[in-house]
Design a protein around this motif. Structure first.
Motif, PDB file in Angstrom:
ATOM      1  N   ASP A 497       0.821  -1.219   0.000  1.00  0.00           N
ATOM      2  CA  ASP A 497       0.000   0.000   0.000  1.00  0.00           C
ATOM      3  C   ASP A 497       0.853   1.268   0.000  1.00  0.00           C
ATOM      4  OD1 ASP A 497      -2.399  -1.382   0.110  1.00  0.00           O
ATOM      5  OD2 ASP A 497      -2.485  -1.367   2.301  1.00  0.00           O
ATOM      6  N   VAL A 498       2.054   1.167   0.547  1.00  0.00           N
ATOM      7  CA  VAL A 498       2.832   2.367   0.854  1.00  0.00           C
ATOM      8  C   VAL A 498       3.179   3.157  -0.393  1.00  0.00           C
ATOM      9  CG1 VAL A 498       5.006   3.226   1.835  1.00  0.00           C
ATOM     10  CG2 VAL A 498       3.730   1.410   3.009  1.00  0.00           C
ATOM     11  N   LEU A 499       3.601   2.485  -1.470  1.00  0.00           N
ATOM     12  CA  LEU A 499       4.015   3.198  -2.670  1.00  0.00           C
ATOM     13  C   LEU A 499       2.883   4.049  -3.238  1.00  0.00           C
ATOM     14  CD1 LEU A 499       5.968   3.879  -4.927  1.00  0.00           C
ATOM     15  CD2 LEU A 499       5.339   1.739  -6.052  1.00  0.00           C
ATOM     16  N   ASP A 500       1.698   3.461  -3.384  1.00  0.00           N
ATOM     17  CA  ASP A 500       0.577   4.215  -3.950  1.00  0.00           C
ATOM     18  C   ASP A 500       0.172   5.375  -3.043  1.00  0.00           C
ATOM     19  OD1 ASP A 500       0.487   2.617  -6.179  1.00  0.00           O
ATOM     20  OD2 ASP A 500      -1.083   1.301  -5.403  1.00  0.00           O
ATOM     21  N   MET A 501       0.127   5.124  -1.753  1.00  0.00           N
ATOM     22  CA  MET A 501      -0.264   6.192  -0.835  1.00  0.00           C
ATOM     23  C   MET A 501       0.776   7.302  -0.786  1.00  0.00           C
ATOM     24  SD  MET A 501      -2.104   4.342   2.399  1.00  0.00           S
ATOM     25  CE  MET A 501      -0.679   3.407   2.885  1.00  0.00           C
ATOM     26  N   LEU A 502       2.040   6.918  -0.868  1.00  0.00           N
ATOM     27  CA  LEU A 502       3.105   7.916  -0.877  1.00  0.00           C
ATOM     28  C   LEU A 502       2.993   8.784  -2.129  1.00  0.00           C
ATOM     29  CD1 LEU A 502       5.515   8.769   0.827  1.00  0.00           C
ATOM     30  CD2 LEU A 502       6.918   7.137  -0.427  1.00  0.00           C
ATOM     31  N   GLY A 503       2.716   8.159  -3.263  1.00  0.00           N
ATOM     32  CA  GLY A 503       2.516   8.912  -4.493  1.00  0.00           C
ATOM     33  C   GLY A 503       1.341   9.868  -4.385  1.00  0.00           C
ATOM     34  N   SER A 504       0.286   9.437  -3.703  1.00  0.00           N
ATOM     35  CA  SER A 504      -0.872  10.308  -3.508  1.00  0.00           C
ATOM     36  C   SER A 504      -0.524  11.510  -2.648  1.00  0.00           C
ATOM     37  CB  SER A 504      -2.013   9.518  -2.858  1.00  0.00           C
ATOM     38  OG  SER A 504      -3.140  10.339  -2.648  1.00  0.00           O
ATOM     39  N   LEU A 505       0.274  11.306  -1.613  1.00  0.00           N
ATOM     40  CA  LEU A 505       0.690  12.419  -0.768  1.00  0.00           C
ATOM     41  C   LEU A 505       1.602  13.383  -1.520  1.00  0.00           C
ATOM     42  CD1 LEU A 505       1.390  10.580   2.621  1.00  0.00           C
ATOM     43  CD2 LEU A 505      -0.601  11.966   2.002  1.00  0.00           C
ATOM     44  N   VAL A 506       2.401  12.845  -2.455  1.00  0.00           N
ATOM     45  CA  VAL A 506       3.219  13.710  -3.306  1.00  0.00           C
ATOM     46  C   VAL A 506       2.314  14.560  -4.183  1.00  0.00           C
ATOM     47  CG1 VAL A 506       4.867  13.754  -5.218  1.00  0.00           C
ATOM     48  CG2 VAL A 506       5.228  12.198  -3.299  1.00  0.00           C
ATOM     49  N   ASP A 507       1.304  13.957  -4.776  1.00  0.00           N
ATOM     50  CA  ASP A 507       0.381  14.698  -5.633  1.00  0.00           C
ATOM     51  C   ASP A 507      -0.341  15.800  -4.860  1.00  0.00           C
ATOM     52  OD1 ASP A 507       1.025  13.162  -7.824  1.00  0.00           O
ATOM     53  OD2 ASP A 507      -0.677  11.791  -7.579  1.00  0.00           O
ATOM     54  N   LYS A 508      -0.600  15.566  -3.599  1.00  0.00           N
ATOM     55  CA  LYS A 508      -1.307  16.551  -2.769  1.00  0.00           C
ATOM     56  C   LYS A 508      -0.348  17.567  -2.145  1.00  0.00           C
ATOM     57  CE  LYS A 508      -5.186  13.524  -1.579  1.00  0.00           C
ATOM     58  NZ  LYS A 508      -4.919  12.467  -2.556  1.00  0.00           N
ATOM     59  N   ASN A 509       0.924  17.523  -2.554  1.00  0.00           N
ATOM     60  CA  ASN A 509       1.933  18.490  -2.093  1.00  0.00           C
ATOM     61  C   ASN A 509       2.160  18.464  -0.592  1.00  0.00           C
ATOM     62  OD1 ASN A 509       2.816  20.147  -4.535  1.00  0.00           O
ATOM     63  ND2 ASN A 509       0.593  20.183  -4.715  1.00  0.00           N
ATOM     64  N   LEU A 510       1.894  17.320   0.024  1.00  0.00           N
ATOM     65  CA  LEU A 510       2.230  17.157   1.431  1.00  0.00           C
ATOM     66  C   LEU A 510       3.585  16.483   1.594  1.00  0.00           C
ATOM     67  CD1 LEU A 510      -1.259  16.102   2.802  1.00  0.00           C
ATOM     68  CD2 LEU A 510      -0.027  18.203   3.326  1.00  0.00           C
ATOM     69  N   VAL A 511       4.029  15.793   0.571  1.00  0.00           N
ATOM     70  CA  VAL A 511       5.347  15.155   0.554  1.00  0.00           C
ATOM     71  C   VAL A 511       6.113  15.680  -0.646  1.00  0.00           C
ATOM     72  CG1 VAL A 511       6.603  12.972   0.283  1.00  0.00           C
ATOM     73  CG2 VAL A 511       4.584  13.079   1.764  1.00  0.00           C
ATOM     74  N   VAL A 512       7.372  16.007  -0.441  1.00  0.00           N
ATOM     75  CA  VAL A 512       8.235  16.544  -1.490  1.00  0.00           C
ATOM     76  C   VAL A 512       9.185  15.444  -1.952  1.00  0.00           C
ATOM     77  CG1 VAL A 512       9.984  18.281  -2.046  1.00  0.00           C
ATOM     78  CG2 VAL A 512       8.108  18.840  -0.481  1.00  0.00           C
ATOM     79  N   THR A 513       9.420  15.364  -3.255  1.00  0.00           N
ATOM     80  CA  THR A 513      10.348  14.361  -3.783  1.00  0.00           C
ATOM     81  C   THR A 513      11.599  15.022  -4.315  1.00  0.00           C
ATOM     82  OG1 THR A 513       9.398  14.427  -6.002  1.00  0.00           O
ATOM     83  CG2 THR A 513       8.477  12.829  -4.457  1.00  0.00           C
ATOM     84  N   GLU A 514      12.707  14.316  -4.200  1.00  0.00           N
ATOM     85  CA  GLU A 514      13.989  14.741  -4.748  1.00  0.00           C
ATOM     86  C   GLU A 514      14.660  13.517  -5.340  1.00  0.00           C
ATOM     87  OE1 GLU A 514      15.715  16.101  -1.159  1.00  0.00           O
ATOM     88  OE2 GLU A 514      14.906  18.125  -1.300  1.00  0.00           O
ATOM     89  N   VAL A 515      15.231  13.655  -6.530  1.00  0.00           N
ATOM     90  CA  VAL A 515      15.907  12.533  -7.186  1.00  0.00           C
ATOM     91  C   VAL A 515      17.393  12.817  -7.201  1.00  0.00           C
ATOM     92  CG1 VAL A 515      16.152  11.183  -9.289  1.00  0.00           C
ATOM     93  CG2 VAL A 515      13.896  12.039  -8.607  1.00  0.00           C
ATOM     94  N   GLU A 516      18.173  11.891  -6.654  1.00  0.00           N
ATOM     95  CA  GLU A 516      19.620  12.042  -6.622  1.00  0.00           C
ATOM     96  C   GLU A 516      20.259  10.706  -6.935  1.00  0.00           C
ATOM     97  OE1 GLU A 516      23.142  13.485  -3.535  1.00  0.00           O
ATOM     98  OE2 GLU A 516      21.050  13.873  -3.074  1.00  0.00           O
ATOM     99  N   ASN A 517      21.167  10.725  -7.917  1.00  0.00           N
ATOM    100  CA  ASN A 517      21.859   9.494  -8.337  1.00  0.00           C
ATOM    101  C   ASN A 517      20.880   8.384  -8.699  1.00  0.00           C
ATOM    102  OD1 ASN A 517      24.380  10.706  -7.869  1.00  0.00           O
ATOM    103  ND2 ASN A 517      24.326  10.117  -5.711  1.00  0.00           N
ATOM    104  N   GLY A 518      19.785   8.779  -9.333  1.00  0.00           N
ATOM    105  CA  GLY A 518      18.834   7.784  -9.801  1.00  0.00           C
ATOM    106  C   GLY A 518      17.906   7.234  -8.737  1.00  0.00           C
ATOM    107  N   ARG A 519      17.984   7.731  -7.501  1.00  0.00           N
ATOM    108  CA  ARG A 519      17.129   7.240  -6.411  1.00  0.00           C
ATOM    109  C   ARG A 519      16.224   8.366  -5.936  1.00  0.00           C
ATOM    110  NH1 ARG A 519      18.345   2.613  -3.640  1.00  0.00           N
ATOM    111  NH2 ARG A 519      17.591   3.503  -1.688  1.00  0.00           N
ATOM    112  N   THR A 520      14.945   8.031  -5.735  1.00  0.00           N
ATOM    113  CA  THR A 520      13.986   9.021  -5.257  1.00  0.00           C
ATOM    114  C   THR A 520      14.003   9.060  -3.736  1.00  0.00           C
ATOM    115  OG1 THR A 520      12.561   8.634  -7.164  1.00  0.00           O
ATOM    116  CG2 THR A 520      11.572   9.724  -5.258  1.00  0.00           C
ATOM    117  N   ARG A 521      14.046  10.274  -3.228  1.00  0.00           N
ATOM    118  CA  ARG A 521      14.019  10.482  -1.782  1.00  0.00           C
ATOM    119  C   ARG A 521      12.846  11.406  -1.468  1.00  0.00           C
ATOM    120  NH1 ARG A 521      17.187   9.099   2.211  1.00  0.00           N
ATOM    121  NH2 ARG A 521      17.245  10.353   4.111  1.00  0.00           N
ATOM    122  N   TYR A 522      12.233  11.174  -0.344  1.00  0.00           N
ATOM    123  CA  TYR A 522      11.037  11.909   0.039  1.00  0.00           C
ATOM    124  C   TYR A 522      11.304  12.680   1.330  1.00  0.00           C
ATOM    125  CZ  TYR A 522       9.022   8.326  -3.020  1.00  0.00           C
ATOM    126  OH  TYR A 522       8.764   7.495  -4.076  1.00  0.00           O
TER     127      TYR A 522
END
Length: 931
Positions: A497-522
């Motif tokens: 469940d975590v991946l989909d819910m995390l993506g939803s929180l990103v879409d709602k701008n409650l979680v910020v994503t950063e990509v470094e060296n090919g890995r996504t960090r939240y």
């Protein structure tokens, strides 16, 4: 002022000003009066001849608007040619810098408004007198419609002081104008020292506040921006810092405190940002203050509220002892110390809900401008219309003009209309309606807004957001799955469940994503994280989630442990990224009834602390964990922790403490009968005793270690013990025995493939070769060692190899290369605050300098090294004493004046470690003598 026919829509702006006019006015006021009048005439004629309109003048600065970019460019060229051709008085040579940029703006009240004007001003600020700069937008508009005599030179991408997107800048080139200028004074420039982050969004509606705060910072040593969470304190402070870069000779430096939970790390965080390293035998705050006394800079302390007392102490100490250092702090409340000037950051101006607004009038309010800008980021086709304008008026008022609240609301236009957003605000927050709303605390207003965002989430999304608050400094998907899933618990959050819910929180701008060296960090914005943490506490899950967080990072640390034995760069980097989470996990361990898991974590990652030079922090964690009273402790891990604590104390130059801890570790290991870890403590004791000059104890310890490793058949341990035994033999001038030990160790290392140990052995082998006069072998061994250490990214090893390599190439006649190698070695040891390494490098600098130039310089450096060895308690090895004494006496004789030599020696002894390094690093090649 602008005439009756302003340009509408997309306008090209030409801004100009005179370089250095303030100083010229101060020095030659009478002459400047005539020069500026002539300048004004030339610039105005050039602008008006091309149809431009001057809409503002500030002193000798012109702001002009043009209907087209080619017209603006032609005016700029004409103005520059006229200025260049003019015969200016010798005292007041007028040089004008110009900037062109274009964009959509609004015209009202006889002036233009919009971001393009700020962008043009920032572009102008980075140029030089005689230079005309053109933005990418303006360049694209005029490049195909310019006379053949005009060309452009691309100057690359630059960060301007508005901290927004990068700008590709072009320079106008013409045969009759200068074309070569210094580097642009953008945030890219090495002349403008700073660590200010680039912002992905523009600063809207804060022009007045920026100017007010800048004036306060100039007039006061400490200014604190106060206000509710989300009011924009951080963004305002960073913009003020960017604007003040030109006035601060040693730069502006942002110290971000949001992710820190331990007040004891505040000073260390500031020191890390400023590049100040701890010094043996001295508290880091003392070292930091001594360093700052010589600097002129601005420090931005961001998010002080949760570390208020420690921030107040640091700020108070700085403003009392560092006259040219200024501090701009942000906090929800003032620091509360003498000399502080507080500035309450106001909310953005809002329209009144009882009035009717046209679209044009509404757009004059900063709160509406901010909503429009952020809404277009979420939905590019969003527009304010006559239909939704009343709802926007109500929304801005209900949110009290708080920037973060407006940004969160604007993000919802992806799924809701402005009317629907406003209706939800009204239904959810009854206290925001009517006149009573203005009396409510701003913190409640922000919490209410996040309550609303929180209530839009599904039940499982709410659970996940709460649980994510246990992370510090961000997390990976794997970490979120491990810490936040609970398939057997009451809430049944499955791992998948975590991946989909995390993506939803990103879409709602409650979680910020950063990509470094090919890995996504939240990560969570700090305000959201604090809110979610409160919700977690209310749910009763806090202890369980923090324990899972601790267990996860203990597991990660123990997974890393075998890779850290070889100091693998990938794992060192992973732990650096997770450093804040590791700290949080250690904090949790100390809060519980026992510290066993914290000891496991610390023992697993201590080589990371060592590799990254975090000796003080590592030692502090170890000391705290060892002081905690464990229940039913795993004595083996505690005994190992004692040895690690001693090793870290030794790295800091605290040999007495190191010796006590290591000997306690040995006693515990012997009582447990643990042979495998006993050798670690024996090796730590041997190394410590060797550096203290206690060769007998070192030899006994390392011979016992070697015997145990041979009995266990541990090849890696045998090789390591042999290497250390060779070091002890070498220090006692038993070179044949040392070489035999090194050779046996080398044969094993090459089979094992442990690059770190191989590089360390080669460094030591190279020193032995040099002592025996085999300079070619010494050079080859040290060069190979240096190459491996560079590959691994281990700066301490690099420094040691450079020092040895410098000696080897000097002995073969290459004094120039030797000088640079040894200086670089010293610089690295100084950066790491490694007292033993500093002393060694200083001695080599003195030795080389004495052989190629004046002995007075060498005497001063030798004196500094002697004093440093006394302070840390680490004398020179016996095998080096006779050669050292011969070199000193030879240098004294060469100077021909004992008093001069002795005076220089004493001057060196009076230097601090920092002062000694600074002096020694000034060593330059001697000037060639005339024939």
């Amino acid at each position: 002022m602008l005439g009756a026919t302003p340009h509408d829509g997309t306008v090209t702006f030409l801004f100009t000003d005179v370089e250095g006019s303030t100083k010229l006015w101060e020095a030659y006021p009478d002459v400047m009066r005539g020069s500026v009048a002539r300048h004004d005439e030339l610039i105005r004629v050039a602008i008006e001849a091309e149809g431009g309109q001057v809409f503002k003048t500030i002193g000798d600065a012109f702001c002009a608007a043009f209907a087209t970019a080619p017209e603006a460019l032609a005016a700029g060229l004409a103005g520059q040619l006229a200025i260049t051709a003019e015969a200016w008085p010798e005292e007041t040579p007028i040089k004008v810098r110009m900037a062109l940029h274009a964009g959509a703006v609004e015209f009202r009240d006889s002036d233009y408004f919009g971001q393009p004007l700020n962008r043009t001003a920032r572009l102008l600020a980075v140029g030089h007198g005689g230079q005309t700069l053109v933005s990418r937008v303006a360049y694209d508009l005029c490049r195909d419609n310019t006379p053949g005599s005009i060309t452009f030179r691309e100057l690359g991408e630059h960060r301007l002081k508005d901290l927004g997107r990068m700008e590709t800048i072009f320079q106008l080139i013409h045969p009759n104008l200068p074309k070569d200028f210094p580097a642009l004074r953008s945030l890219n420039s090495s002349e403008l020292a700073n660590n200010l982050p680039q912002q992905i969004t523009s600063l809207i509606g804060r022009e007045k506040e920026v100017e007010q705060v800048k004036k306060l910072v100039v007039a006061n040593h400490l200014v604190t921006l106060t206000g509710s969470g989300g009011c924009g304190k951080t963004r305002l402070s960073v913009q003020v810092a960017a604007d003040m870069l030109d006035s601060e000779g040693d730069g502006v430096w942002l110290v971000e405190l949001a992710s820190l939970t331990d007040p004891a790390l505040v000073v260390q965080a500031a020191a890390n940002v400023l590049g100040v390293k701890e010094e043996p035998g001295k508290a880091i705050n003392q070292t930091l203050l001594e360093w700052l006394k010589r600097k002129r800079l601005l420090i931005v302390l961001d998010n002080c509220e949760h570390l208020l007392e420690e921030c107040a102490k640091l700020a108070d100490a700085i403003i009392r002892s560092c006259p040219d250092v200024r501090i701009l702090a942000s906090s929800r409340e003032a620091l509360g110390i003498s000399g502080e000037q507080s500035y309450r950051v106001p909310s953005l101006e809002t329209p009144h809900p009882k009035q009717t607004y046209t679209i044009e009038r509404l757009s004059q309010y900063a709160s509406a401008q901010l909503f429009l800008d952020r809404a277009r980021m979420a939905r590019p086709d969003f527009e304010i219309t006559n239909a939704n304008a009343p709802a926007l008026v109500s929304l801005c008022h209900h949110l009290d003009g708080i920037p973060l609240a407006i940004e969160l609301a604007a993000a919802r236009v992806r799924a809701l209309s402005v009317e629907e957003i406003n209706d939800r605000l009204h239904d959810r927050f009854r206290f925001l309606t009517g006149g009573s709303r203005t009396a409510l605390p701003r913190q409640q207003t922000l919490r209410a807004l996040i309550d609303w965002s929180y209530d839009l989430l599904s039940d499982k999304e709410k659970i996940l957001l709460r649980r994510l608050s246990v992370f510090s400094g961000g997390w990976t998907l794997e970490a979120a799955e491990a810490v936040c899933s609970d398939p057997d618990g009451h809430d049944h959050v499955e791992v998948f469940d975590v991946l989909d819910m995390l993506g939803s929180l990103v879409d709602k701008n409650l979680v910020v994503t950063e990509v470094e060296n090919g890995r996504t960090r939240y990560r969570l914005l700090e305000t959201v994280r604090q809110y979610a943490r409160d919700r977690l506490s209310e749910s009763g899950e806090s202890a369980v989630c923090r324990n899972r967080h601790l267990s996860h990072f203990v597991g990660m640390a123990e997974e890393a442990q075998p890779h850290l034995r070889s100091v693998e760069p990938e794992w060192i980097g992973r732990l650096e990224i997770e450093h804040d989470n590791l700290r949080t996990a250690l904090d949790r361990s100390l809060e519980r009834d026992d510290a066993n898991e914290g000891l496991r974590l610390a023992v697993a990652i201590w080589r990371f602390w060592w590799a990254r030079g975090h000796f003080l922090e590592g030692h502090r964690w170890m000391s705290g964990l060892l002081a905690a009273k464990p229940s039913n402790p795993p004595s083996k891990i505690r005994a190992k922790a004692l040895g690690v604590a001693g090793y870290l104390a030794r790295q800091r130059g605290d040999y007495p403490a190191a010796r006590l801890l290591i000997e306690e570790s040995l006693a515990a290991m012997r009582e447990l009968g643990d042979q495998s870890d006993l050798t670690f403590s024996l090796q730590a004791l041997a190394t410590t005793a060797h550096e203290q000059g206690d060769f007998d104890s070192a030899r006994v310890a390392i011979e016992e270690s070697l015997a145990i490793e041979r009995q266990l058949g541990n090849q890696r341990g045998i090789a390591h013990s042999l290497m250390l035994l060779g070091v002890v033999f070498q220090g006692q001038s038993e070179y044949l025995a040392s070489k035999a030990a090194y050779e046996e160790s080398l044969a094993i290392h090459k089979k094992l493939g442990n690059q770190w140990l191989l590089a360390s052995l080669l460094t030591n082998f190279g020193q032995l070769s040099w002592l025996q006069g085999d300079y070619a072998s010494a050079q080859a061994q040290q060069a190979e060692s240096l190459a491996i250490f560079k590959e691994l990214g281990l700066r301490r090893g690099m420094a040691a190899a450079m020092c040895g390599l410098g000696l080897a190439v000097h002995s073969q006649g290459d004094s120039g290369s030797a000088r640079e190698l040894v200086k670089e070695s010293l610089a690295i040891f100084h950066e790491l605050a490694d007292g033993w390494g500093i002393a060694m490098s200083l001695e080599v600098v003195a030795s080389l300098a004495a052989s190629v130039e004046g002995s007075e310089f060498a005497a001063r450096v030798w004196g500094a090294a002697e004093r440093l060895r006394e302070v840390i308690g680490s004398p020179r090895p016996p095998n080096e004493l006779s050669g050292y004494c011969r070199e000193v006496e030879s240098a004294r004789a060469a100077l021909g004046a004992d008093a001069t030599f002795d005076r220089a020696w004493q001057e060196g002894r009076a230097l601090t470690a920092d002062g000694a390094c600074e002096f020694a690093l000034q060593w330059r090649a001697p000037r060639a003598q005339a024939c």
